[in-house]
Structures are given as C-alpha cells and as structure tokens.
Design a protein around this motif. Sequence first.
Motif, PDB file in Angstrom:
ATOM      1  N   LEU A 321       0.815  -1.208   0.000  1.00 48.66           N
ATOM      2  CA  LEU A 321       0.000   0.000   0.000  1.00 48.66           C
ATOM      3  C   LEU A 321       0.852   1.262   0.000  1.00 48.66           C
ATOM      4  CD1 LEU A 321      -2.826  -0.993   2.506  1.00 48.66           C
ATOM      5  CD2 LEU A 321      -2.822  -1.168   0.021  1.00 48.66           C
ATOM      6  N   LYS A 322       2.110   1.175   0.429  1.00 47.00           N
ATOM      7  CA  LYS A 322       2.979   2.345   0.425  1.00 47.00           C
ATOM      8  C   LYS A 322       3.306   2.794  -0.998  1.00 47.00           C
ATOM      9  CE  LYS A 322       5.182   1.232   4.844  1.00 47.00           C
ATOM     10  NZ  LYS A 322       6.462   0.940   5.535  1.00 47.00           N
ATOM     11  N   GLU A 323       3.144   1.907  -1.964  1.00 44.82           N
ATOM     12  CA  GLU A 323       3.443   2.244  -3.355  1.00 44.82           C
ATOM     13  C   GLU A 323       2.207   2.708  -4.120  1.00 44.82           C
ATOM     14  OE1 GLU A 323       5.152  -1.240  -5.012  1.00 44.82           O
ATOM     15  OE2 GLU A 323       6.884  -1.264  -3.655  1.00 44.82           O
ATOM     16  N   VAL A 324       1.041   2.772  -3.455  1.00 43.19           N
ATOM     17  CA  VAL A 324      -0.221   3.084  -4.132  1.00 43.19           C
ATOM     18  C   VAL A 324      -0.481   4.581  -4.073  1.00 43.19           C
ATOM     19  CG1 VAL A 324      -2.715   2.737  -4.079  1.00 43.19           C
ATOM     20  CG2 VAL A 324      -1.174   0.803  -3.720  1.00 43.19           C
ATOM     21  N   GLU A 325      -0.840   5.164  -5.197  1.00 47.16           N
ATOM     22  CA  GLU A 325      -1.210   6.575  -5.292  1.00 47.16           C
ATOM     23  C   GLU A 325      -2.703   6.762  -5.049  1.00 47.16           C
ATOM     24  OE1 GLU A 325      -0.945  10.759  -6.502  1.00 47.16           O
ATOM     25  OE2 GLU A 325       0.551   9.278  -5.886  1.00 47.16           O
ATOM     26  N   VAL A 326      -3.535   5.977  -5.707  1.00 46.89           N
ATOM     27  CA  VAL A 326      -4.978   6.120  -5.594  1.00 46.89           C
ATOM     28  C   VAL A 326      -5.611   4.776  -5.955  1.00 46.89           C
ATOM     29  CG1 VAL A 326      -5.292   6.864  -7.990  1.00 46.89           C
ATOM     30  CG2 VAL A 326      -6.961   7.578  -6.267  1.00 46.89           C
ATOM     31  N   ALA A 327      -6.807   4.540  -5.431  1.00 41.04           N
ATOM     32  CA  ALA A 327      -7.575   3.327  -5.737  1.00 41.04           C
ATOM     33  C   ALA A 327      -8.921   3.730  -6.326  1.00 41.04           C
ATOM     34  CB  ALA A 327      -7.774   2.474  -4.492  1.00 41.04           C
ATOM     35  N   HIS A 328      -9.453   2.870  -7.183  1.00 36.69           N
ATOM     36  CA  HIS A 328     -10.729   3.174  -7.840  1.00 36.69           C
ATOM     37  C   HIS A 328     -11.574   1.911  -7.893  1.00 36.69           C
ATOM     38  CE1 HIS A 328     -13.395   4.154 -11.414  1.00 36.69           C
ATOM     39  NE2 HIS A 328     -13.640   5.119 -10.551  1.00 36.69           N
ATOM     40  N   PHE A 329     -12.777   1.991  -7.319  1.00 31.97           N
ATOM     41  CA  PHE A 329     -13.738   0.892  -7.366  1.00 31.97           C
ATOM     42  C   PHE A 329     -14.542   1.017  -8.657  1.00 31.97           C
ATOM     43  CE2 PHE A 329     -12.782   1.500  -2.939  1.00 31.97           C
ATOM     44  CZ  PHE A 329     -12.735   0.223  -2.409  1.00 31.97           C
ATOM     45  N   GLU A 330     -14.617  -0.060  -9.432  1.00 32.09           N
ATOM     46  CA  GLU A 330     -15.330  -0.057 -10.704  1.00 32.09           C
ATOM     47  C   GLU A 330     -16.493  -1.040 -10.664  1.00 32.09           C
ATOM     48  OE1 GLU A 330     -11.657   1.106 -13.719  1.00 32.09           O
ATOM     49  OE2 GLU A 330     -12.376  -0.951 -13.665  1.00 32.09           O
ATOM     50  N   ARG A 331     -17.473  -0.785 -11.508  1.00 38.78           N
ATOM     51  CA  ARG A 331     -18.697  -1.613 -11.616  1.00 38.78           C
ATOM     52  C   ARG A 331     -19.434  -1.679 -10.277  1.00 38.78           C
ATOM     53  NH1 ARG A 331     -19.100  -6.625 -12.855  1.00 38.78           N
ATOM     54  NH2 ARG A 331     -17.131  -7.331 -11.981  1.00 38.78           N
ATOM     55  N   VAL A 332     -19.469  -0.554  -9.569  1.00 38.25           N
ATOM     56  CA  VAL A 332     -20.207  -0.489  -8.304  1.00 38.25           C
ATOM     57  C   VAL A 332     -21.643  -0.114  -8.624  1.00 38.25           C
ATOM     58  CG1 VAL A 332     -20.340   0.560  -6.020  1.00 38.25           C
ATOM     59  CG2 VAL A 332     -18.105   0.162  -7.081  1.00 38.25           C
ATOM     60  N   GLN A 333     -22.490  -1.119  -8.731  1.00 40.68           N
ATOM     61  CA  GLN A 333     -23.900  -0.927  -9.053  1.00 40.68           C
ATOM     62  C   GLN A 333     -24.733  -1.839  -8.170  1.00 40.68           C
ATOM     63  OE1 GLN A 333     -24.844  -1.036 -13.257  1.00 40.68           O
ATOM     64  NE2 GLN A 333     -22.716  -0.556 -13.832  1.00 40.68           N
ATOM     65  N   PHE A 334     -25.944  -1.374  -7.886  1.00 39.28           N
ATOM     66  CA  PHE A 334     -26.796  -2.095  -6.949  1.00 39.28           C
ATOM     67  C   PHE A 334     -27.173  -3.475  -7.473  1.00 39.28           C
ATOM     68  CE2 PHE A 334     -31.096  -3.187  -5.475  1.00 39.28           C
ATOM     69  CZ  PHE A 334     -30.848  -3.270  -4.104  1.00 39.28           C
ATOM     70  N   GLN A 335     -27.372  -3.602  -8.783  1.00 38.78           N
ATOM     71  CA  GLN A 335     -27.861  -4.863  -9.338  1.00 38.78           C
ATOM     72  C   GLN A 335     -26.752  -5.874  -9.601  1.00 38.78           C
ATOM     73  OE1 GLN A 335     -27.919  -1.953 -10.743  1.00 38.78           O
ATOM     74  NE2 GLN A 335     -27.381  -1.988 -12.922  1.00 38.78           N
ATOM     75  N   LEU A 336     -25.504  -5.488  -9.439  1.00 37.46           N
ATOM     76  CA  LEU A 336     -24.390  -6.400  -9.700  1.00 37.46           C
ATOM     77  C   LEU A 336     -23.933  -7.077  -8.415  1.00 37.46           C
ATOM     78  CD1 LEU A 336     -22.219  -4.340 -12.227  1.00 37.46           C
ATOM     79  CD2 LEU A 336     -23.916  -6.111 -12.701  1.00 37.46           C
ATOM     80  N   ARG A 337     -23.509  -8.308  -8.557  1.00 35.77           N
ATOM     81  CA  ARG A 337     -23.075  -9.093  -7.397  1.00 35.77           C
ATOM     82  C   ARG A 337     -21.600  -8.928  -7.091  1.00 35.77           C
ATOM     83  NH1 ARG A 337     -24.200 -14.898  -9.031  1.00 35.77           N
ATOM     84  NH2 ARG A 337     -23.510 -14.047 -11.032  1.00 35.77           N
ATOM     85  N   ALA A 338     -20.836  -8.304  -7.983  1.00 35.72           N
ATOM     86  CA  ALA A 338     -19.392  -8.180  -7.801  1.00 35.72           C
ATOM     87  C   ALA A 338     -18.924  -6.854  -8.383  1.00 35.72           C
ATOM     88  CB  ALA A 338     -18.653  -9.344  -8.467  1.00 35.72           C
ATOM     89  N   PHE A 339     -17.751  -6.409  -7.933  1.00 30.27           N
ATOM     90  CA  PHE A 339     -17.142  -5.177  -8.432  1.00 30.27           C
ATOM     91  C   PHE A 339     -15.655  -5.430  -8.649  1.00 30.27           C
ATOM     92  CE2 PHE A 339     -16.819  -5.130  -3.850  1.00 30.27           C
ATOM     93  CZ  PHE A 339     -15.528  -4.679  -3.608  1.00 30.27           C
ATOM     94  N   ASP A 340     -14.991  -4.457  -9.280  1.00 35.29           N
ATOM     95  CA  ASP A 340     -13.552  -4.527  -9.536  1.00 35.29           C
ATOM     96  C   ASP A 340     -12.853  -3.416  -8.771  1.00 35.29           C
ATOM     97  OD1 ASP A 340     -14.230  -6.537 -11.333  1.00 35.29           O
ATOM     98  OD2 ASP A 340     -14.330  -5.140 -13.027  1.00 35.29           O
ATOM     99  N   LEU A 341     -11.581  -3.641  -8.489  1.00 29.75           N
ATOM    100  CA  LEU A 341     -10.787  -2.666  -7.740  1.00 29.75           C
ATOM    101  C   LEU A 341      -9.461  -2.455  -8.470  1.00 29.75           C
ATOM    102  CD1 LEU A 341     -10.354  -0.873  -5.283  1.00 29.75           C
ATOM    103  CD2 LEU A 341      -9.621  -2.881  -3.998  1.00 29.75           C
ATOM    104  N   VAL A 342      -9.136  -1.175  -8.752  1.00 29.07           N
ATOM    105  CA  VAL A 342      -7.927  -0.814  -9.491  1.00 29.07           C
ATOM    106  C   VAL A 342      -7.038   0.023  -8.590  1.00 29.07           C
ATOM    107  CG1 VAL A 342      -6.996   0.379 -11.507  1.00 29.07           C
ATOM    108  CG2 VAL A 342      -9.150  -0.881 -11.692  1.00 29.07           C
TER     109      VAL A 342
END
Length: 458
Positions: A321-342
Amino acid sequence: MSSFPKSNRTRIFVDDAKDAILFPINGILTPFHISTIKNVTHFNLHNFSYLRINFITPSSGLGRTSKRHKAVSHHSNKLWVKELNYRSQGQELHNVERQVKNMSKRVKQRDEEKEKESATVVKLEPLEIQRDRRYVPRLSQLKIKPTLGGRRKGTGILEAHVNGFRFTGNGGQKLDITYNNIKHAFFQPCKNTVSAILHFELIHPIAINRRKATGVQVYYEVIDASVDIDRRGGSYYDRDGLREEQQERQQRKKWNRNFRDFVNNSEKVIESNKQAKKIEFEVPHEELTFTGVPNKSKVRITPAVNCLVSLEDSPVFCLSLKEVEVAHFERVQFQLRAFDLVFVFKDFKKPVCRIDAIPSQHLENIKEYLTDAGILFYEGAVNLDWNRIMKEVRDDTRGFFQTVGWSFLDRQPEEAVAGYESNPDDSDFVMEEDPGEVSSESEDSEEYESDEEEVSDE
C-alpha cells in the motif's frame, strides 16, 4: 566427439544442443558457433540453390553482442573466415538457412533475458553466521518456494543469523536472505488454510535455481502431517472422524506455536543488530479475507497492515500500500453481485494493478480498510481504459494534476468516463450470469408491469 557426424562429410549439420553449425571445408566438418555468424542468405539461380554465410571479422566492425565483442578483441591477430558459399540442388540449403535463422533468433533472445536478469539481480552483502548455535532460532521440516532443486526439493531448515536468514535444504543447497533486502515479512498461521507460512517480499530480486525471484516463502503443510499421523495409528473403521479432527487441531496448535516462537526470536535477533533493517512480521487479518481475481484465477486475498496478500496460491500476490497513489472501485452498481478494484501506483511507469470479481458484500469492509491505511479512493459504475489514462498522465504529469488530477474519478459517470470507457470485448475476465438471478429479475419486472396495468384500468 562421439556425437560428431561420421558420414556424409559434404552436408551442413545444425547442432541445436551446442548452438553451432558444422560446415564442410575441404571434406572436413568445421564447427562455427552461432554468435560468429553475421548473416546468412539463400537464393536460386540456374536450377541451383546457393547459400552464402557471412561471418563476424575484425574488418567488418564490432558485433552487437558481448560474445562477438570478446571474439574480435581476444583473437584480432588470428586468421578469420569472412565468407562461405555453397551450391546444391534441391531444397536442402533453404532448410539450413531457416534452421540457422531460427537458432540465431533463439540464442539472441536467451542472451537478452540473461543480461536483463543479471542487470536486475543486485549483489548483496554476505551473510554473517552466528557462531554460538544456542542463539540461532531454527525452524525445521520446511518446504520452500521457489524450489532450490535437488532430489528432495524444497525441504530443509530456516535459521536466523546476525544479518539475515539462511535456508539449508536436505541436499545441501543454501539460500541467504539478508535483513536489509526484505521489504515485507509475513507470518500466516494455519487457521483456515492447510499450511503455516512465512513469506519474505524482497527489495532486490535474488537468483534462485538460475531464475530471478522477488519473493521467498517457507511453509509447513500441517494437514498432510496430521493425515500421516492418523495412518500410523488408530483404527481404519473410525468412521466418526473425531480422532482425525483432534489430531489436526493438535498439529495446527503445535506448528502455529513453533512458527510464532521462531518469529519472536528472530525479531529479537534483528533488534540486537543495530546495522540491520528493523523487520516486524505482519499477520494478515483473516476476518477481512475476500475473494478476487488479481491474475487469472480466483484466490483468497487477505489484508495486512501494509499490504494486500494472497500467500497460499501460486503465483503469490502481494500489493504494498505504500506504493499506491490512488484506488478506484469499478462496476459499483446495486444490481451487480461483484465489483472490480484498481490500484494506481506512485510510479506511473508501472501498469495499474487490478483485482476483479470481488463479491459486493465486501465493499464497505475494503473501503474502511483503505481509509485506515490512508489510501485515497473513488468509485464508479463502469470500467475505465486505464492504459489510455496512464499514457496521458505519463505524457504530461504536471498538466494532468494542474487541470483535473484524480478528481475526475469523483464526478458523475457520464462526465467522468467520457472517452475513457473500456471495451467489454477487450476484457480478459468475463463474469458469468446466474440463471436463477436473471429469471428472478425478469419475474419481478413482469409482476411490476402487471401491477402498473391494473392501476391504469382503475
């Protein structure tokens, strides 16, 4: 010399094992290494097939590889063969040309990989052995990843010495890991897993079995040991399995205690060395474990204090985590069962790290974990084209942060992703729809439409 061709001394032989070509000169087969050949040309003329071989010589200029440089500099006063020409009927010389070119390409690629590995592997300080064996923490009956080779691969003893660890295999192989070269150290007890694990993530890669390694892991398979004990004693007709479960609990408790004692004693040894880097073993938080796809398969990912790790599967996943600049959660929708993390690294030259197909029930726990770690994050409803985004950031980093920066990720979806949407067809990971869920959604929609018709009739 037993493999040297004894018949048909007028043919050209290509030896792939030795990276050499044997050319007939005055009835004598003369070997030339592939690195001495500059180029080879084949052509047809008047029903004959011709093959021309040009060699590296001092008068032809310097070669492109280190082997050619050494050959020219060490033997510049010798007689050199500049060119050979052969004539034949048929396609034999054409096949020779193809084999020589393939060999040259293969050897060149192999040499480039070796040079790349040798350039990245840094020469580290030698291990200082603790002479008094009473003060050396030891842990035996361990396996290691990557393996060191030998008849009994990966089994041996791990010891903590003055300035580093040493793993000694049963075949006599030795692997040293200095404290100053350890970026992260992890101790994962055997709770919901089959093994007790110690993992070291390295700052500089080291060479193990002629390959570059950025991490080293030692472990003991606790459940396999309990099965072996159960086979040596007890009744075959013990159907309830209580004896096996009890032995498994005892083995887990025993080896967790052994690993814990080794970790505590090793930390004391490290603290006593004032010149060594201070190392604290991180224990992953098992209660925060979630599943995801960081590579090509779904694995269990466990948050630690400074990292996200998956230590049980190969290859090992470790995100600092010390090398991470920013994180972004993708496909965050109510009807979806899963999401992605970048995760975007502070070094913008590195490609982003993706974890796909994380179950939605872990969303809030991961957000809370990133907040405690001080990681800035955003979320969106669609996947973004991060190759294009990072290219723009690298091309004009100062202009990117002076204009919008990462705040564009926090806008409304249609504003934020304009021009940055990724093509679903280009994704390597495809989510499978649950037939039951699709049918239930369709039933709910039909029921809603029927209710709407009744209201309109009234």
